[in-house]
Design an enzyme around this catalytic site. Structure first.
Site, PDB file in Angstrom:
ATOM      1  N   VAL A   1       3.463   1.243   2.765  1.00 29.54           N
ATOM      2  CA  VAL A   1       3.308   0.098   3.655  1.00 29.54           C
ATOM      3  C   VAL A   1       3.874  -1.140   2.969  1.00 29.54           C
ATOM      4  O   VAL A   1       3.548  -1.434   1.814  1.00 29.54           O
ATOM      5  CB  VAL A   1       1.831  -0.134   4.033  1.00 29.54           C
ATOM      6  CG1 VAL A   1       1.710  -1.326   4.985  1.00 29.54           C
ATOM      7  CG2 VAL A   1       1.233   1.114   4.678  1.00 29.54           C
TER       8      VAL A   1
ATOM      9  N   ASP B   1      -8.197  10.688  11.130  1.00 27.25           N
ATOM     10  CA  ASP B   1      -8.268  10.417   9.684  1.00 27.25           C
ATOM     11  C   ASP B   1      -9.133   9.186   9.416  1.00 27.25           C
ATOM     12  O   ASP B   1      -8.684   8.203   8.838  1.00 27.25           O
ATOM     13  CB  ASP B   1      -6.862  10.217   9.110  1.00 27.25           C
ATOM     14  CG  ASP B   1      -6.818  10.548   7.610  1.00 27.25           C
ATOM     15  OD1 ASP B   1      -7.776  11.171   7.105  1.00 27.25           O
ATOM     16  OD2 ASP B   1      -5.835  10.184   6.954  1.00 27.25           O
TER      17      ASP B   1
ATOM     18  N   LYS C   1       4.981   0.325   8.151  1.00 29.00           N
ATOM     19  CA  LYS C   1       4.596   1.593   7.540  1.00 29.00           C
ATOM     20  C   LYS C   1       5.769   2.560   7.556  1.00 29.00           C
ATOM     21  O   LYS C   1       6.334   2.868   8.614  1.00 29.00           O
ATOM     22  CB  LYS C   1       3.406   2.221   8.261  1.00 29.00           C
ATOM     23  CG  LYS C   1       2.981   3.519   7.585  1.00 29.00           C
ATOM     24  CD  LYS C   1       1.792   4.164   8.254  1.00 29.00           C
ATOM     25  CE  LYS C   1       1.447   5.463   7.534  1.00 29.00           C
ATOM     26  NZ  LYS C   1       0.340   6.177   8.161  1.00 29.00           N
TER      27      LYS C   1
ATOM     28  N   GLY D   1       0.578   5.872  -0.555  1.00 32.79           N
ATOM     29  CA  GLY D   1      -0.208   7.064  -0.832  1.00 32.79           C
ATOM     30  C   GLY D   1       0.277   8.219   0.012  1.00 32.79           C
ATOM     31  O   GLY D   1       0.744   8.050   1.148  1.00 32.79           O
ATOM     32  N   GLY D   2       0.168   9.430  -0.516  1.00 32.70           N
ATOM     33  CA  GLY D   2       0.610  10.608   0.213  1.00 32.70           C
ATOM     34  C   GLY D   2       2.093  10.552   0.499  1.00 32.70           C
ATOM     35  O   GLY D   2       2.914  10.406  -0.404  1.00 32.70           O
ATOM     36  N   MET D   3       2.447  10.615   1.768  1.00 31.04           N
ATOM     37  CA  MET D   3       3.856  10.599   2.170  1.00 31.04           C
ATOM     38  C   MET D   3       4.181   9.318   2.923  1.00 31.04           C
ATOM     39  O   MET D   3       5.082   9.294   3.772  1.00 31.04           O
ATOM     40  CB  MET D   3       4.169  11.821   3.037  1.00 31.04           C
ATOM     41  CG  MET D   3       3.942  13.144   2.307  1.00 31.04           C
ATOM     42  SD  MET D   3       4.248  14.576   3.351  1.00 31.04           S
ATOM     43  CE  MET D   3       6.030  14.488   3.504  1.00 31.04           C
TER      44      MET D   3
ATOM     45  N   GLY E   1       0.830  -1.201   0.000  1.00 25.98           N
ATOM     46  CA  GLY E   1       0.000   0.000   0.000  1.00 25.98           C
ATOM     47  C   GLY E   1       0.858   1.242   0.000  1.00 25.98           C
ATOM     48  O   GLY E   1       1.965   1.244   0.556  1.00 25.98           O
TER      49      GLY E   1
END
Length: 488
Positions: free
Chosen positions: A31, A142, A47, A26-28, A24
Site C-alpha cells: 500500500v 479477512d 493498494k 504484507g503477503g502479496m 503498508g
C-alpha cells in the site's frame, strides 16, 4: 511469500497518482500513499496486488463491484488499474488517517477497554450488514486486526478488500482459498463456498482474540478460562456460536447476531413492564467469602429467596467443586436421594450444585431473571472472574474483631479491579463495627446482616437488611411470596 513493492517514490500511476511512499505491506500486496495531480493536496491510498495467473479479469470485475460500494465505514474505492504484462493490479481508495486495530491492541498490551470491544462489535455488524445486503452480496473474508483501521475518534474503517468477493449462487466452493489463518472460517480452506456466515465466523474470531488478550481466535476446549472477567457477559455465548465449525450452526445473519446480543442484554419476557429491573437482562449477584466459615452459602440461599419474591425465575448456583452444602440440601429436599442431576428445585427456586464455570455461561443466557452465584471463600482466579463480571458483587465477611483483617486483605486484593457496585455484608456485625469497617475499606457500602437461623424462611428484619443490599436492583412492583424449606 512477501512480494516486493514494485512502485517507487515519484512514479505516476494512470497519469494522475504520484507515488509518495510505502505505508503498508504484507503477503502479496503493498500500500502506497499517493498525491493526486488533478486535485492538488488530495492524498489517496493505492493498494498494489500481484494477481493469481489468469485471475486479472476476475479481479477487475470485483474491483468494479467495490467501486460501487458506499458506506461510512468503508473507504471509497475510486479507481482501478491492472498491469497485464506483470500481473499487478492497483486499487485507489481513501487514505484513512489513524492506526490499525492491530497496533491499537498492541499499544494497550492486549487489554483494551470492554466498552471499546462492544462498540467495535456494533460498528463491524453495521458494515457487514451493508456488505451482506448489497446486490450482489459482498463477502469480506479477512476480518483481522490489521485490516481494520481506527480513526482518531475510534471509528472503524475496513481497509483491505484484497480478497473480498461477491457471492455466486451457482458456485459450490471457493476457487481460491484465501484468508488469514486463525481468523478465516474453516470453509475458506476448501469444501464449500464462503458466504455471509464466513464473515460472521471472522467476527467471532476477532472478538475472541480481543477478549483473551490475543491468545485465542478459535473456540477450543478450555478457552473460557482465558476470557477476560470484565467482558460484558452477554458477549461470551454469542462469540461461542459465531465460532461454530459448521456454518449452519452459526448465526445466519448480522440481524441474528444483533438479536442475540439484545436478547442476552434484555429483561426476561416472563417479567411484566411493571416488574422492570434497573439491570437489563439476568441480574447476577456473585457472593464471595472473605474467608471460610463466614456464612457465604447461608447468605446466598437467603438472597435467592429474597429475590424470588421480586423476580420471576431465580437460580442459586454453587460454583465450588469441593463443596458439599448443596448436596446435603438436595438429599433432604428429595428424601435422602442424591441423583446424577445436579439441578433441584425448592419451592420455585432452582439450585445448581457443583456447577462448572463453563455451565454458568449458559445459565446466564436469559433463562433466569436473577442468579445468585455462591463462589465460596476467595481462593482462585476463575471465581474472581465471575465476581468481577457480576452486576452486584457481594463480599461476605465476619464482623468479629479478630477476623476483620480477612475482609480488609481481600478488599486490598480487589482494589486493582474498580467495581462501583461492590458491597460488603457482615453477618451479626453491630453498628460500631459497620462504621469502623466503612472507614477501613473506604466505602459506605458496608452493611450488617442480622441473625437468621433458617435462610429458607426470611424474617422481616433480614428481609429489610437484604433489601438495602439490593436496593438499586429491585423491580418496581413487588410480588409477595413465602417459602418454606420442606423437610422430610
Amino acid at each position: 511469500m512477501n512480494q516486493p513493492c514494485k512502485l517507487v517514490h515519484g512514479d505516476v500511476l494512470g497519469e494522475r497518482y504520484v507515488i509518495d511512499r510505502v505505508i503498508g505491506e504484507g503477503g502479496m500486496s503493498c500500500v502506497y500513499l499517493a498525491e493526486d495531480l488533478k486535485l492538488p493536496g488530495k492524498q489517496w491510498a493505492v493498494k498494489e496486488t500481484l494477481s493469481e495467473p489468469g485471475m486479472q479479469r476476475t479481479v477487475q470485475d470485483e474491483a468494479q463491484l467495490l467501486i460501487k460500494l458506499s458506506h461510512p465505514r468503508l473507504p471509497r474505492i475510486v479507481d482501478f488499474f491492472h498491469d497485464g504484462d506483470n500481473g499487478y493490479t492497483y486499487l485507489v481508495m481513501d487514505y484513512i488517517q489513524g492506526m490499525t486495530l492491530e497496533k491499537y491492541f498492541l499499544g494497550y498490551r492486549g487489554n483494551v477497554n470492554p466498552d471499546f470491544i462492544m462498540e467495535l462489535t456494533e460498528q463491524l455488524l453495521d458494515v457487514l450488514e451493508y456488505l451482506h445486503h448489497h446486490e450482489p452480496q459482498v463477502i469480506f473474508r479477512d476480518l483481522k486486526p490489521s485490516n481494520i483501521m481506527l480513526t482518531d475518534q475510534l471509528e472503524v474503517r475496513l481497509i483491505d478488500f484484497g480478497i473480498a468477493r461477491s457471492y455466486k449462487h451457482e458456485s459450490g466452493e471457493d476457487t481460491v482459498k484465501l484468508g488469514t489463518v486463525g481468523f478465516a472460517a474453516p470453509e475458506q480452506y476448501g469444501g464449500r463456498q464462503s458466504d455471509a456466515r464466513s464473515d460472521l465466523y471472522g467476527l467471532g474470531a476477532l472478538l475472541l482474540y480481543l477478549s483473551t488478550g490475543g491468545k485465542f481466535s478459535e473456540w477450543i476446549t478450555g478457552v473460557e478460562r482465558h476470557i477476560r472477567g470484565d467482558l460484558p457477559r452477554e458477549l461470551v455465548p454469542v462469540i461461542r456460536k459465531l465460532l461454530q465449525y459448521a456454518p449452519e450452526h452459526r448465526y445466519q445473519s448480522t440481524a441474528e447476531v444483533r438479536s442475540a446480543l439484545k436478547r442476552q442484554h434484555s429483561i426476561s419476557a416472563n417479567l411484566s413492564a411493571a416488574q422492570t429491573s434497573t439491570v437489563p437482562g439476568t441480574l447476577v449477584a456473585a457472593v464471595l467469602g472473605a474467608s471460610s466459615g463466614v456464612g457465604t452459602t447461608h447468605s446466598c440461599i437467603a438472597f435467592g429467596h429474597f429475590l424470588a419474591s421480586r423476580y420471576g425465575k431465580v437460580a442459586v448456583v454453587e460454583m465450588s467443586a469441593k463443596s458439599t452444602s448443596f448436596s446435603r440440601i438436595q438429599e433432604i429436599a428429595e428424601g435422602g436421594r442424591l441423583g446424577s442431576i445436579r439441578k433441584f428445585e425448592i419451592n420455585g427456586i432452582h439450585f445448581w450444585r457443583q456447577t462448572a464455570r463453563t455451565e454458568v455461561i449458559s445459565l446466564l443466557g436469559g433463562s433466569y431473571d436473577a442468579v445468585v452465584l455462591d463462589l465460596g471463600a476467595y481462593r482462585d482466579s476463575e471465581r474472581l472472574e465471575e465476581f468481577l463480571r457480576a452486576d452486584l458483587p457481594i463480599v461476605i465477611g465476619s464482623g468479629a474483631e479478630w477476623r476483620r483483617h480477612d475482609v480488609a486483605t481481600l478488599a486490598r486484593m480487589l482494589s486493582r479491579h474498580p467495581q462501583p457496585s461492590r458491597i460488603y455484608a457482615l453477618p451479626l456485625a453491630g453498628e460500631e463495627t459497620i462504621q469502623e469497617m466503612r472507614k477501613t475499606l473506604g466505602t459506605n457500602k458496608v452493611y450488617a446482616l442480622p441473625l437468621q437461623l433458617d435462610p429458607f424462611e426470611i424474617p422481616d428484619s433480614s428481609r429489610q437488611a437484604i433489601a438495602r443490599l439490593f436496593q438499586d436492583y429491585l423491580p418496581q412492583a413487588v410480588r409477595k411470596r413465602r417459602f418454606r424449606f420442606l423437610k422430610n
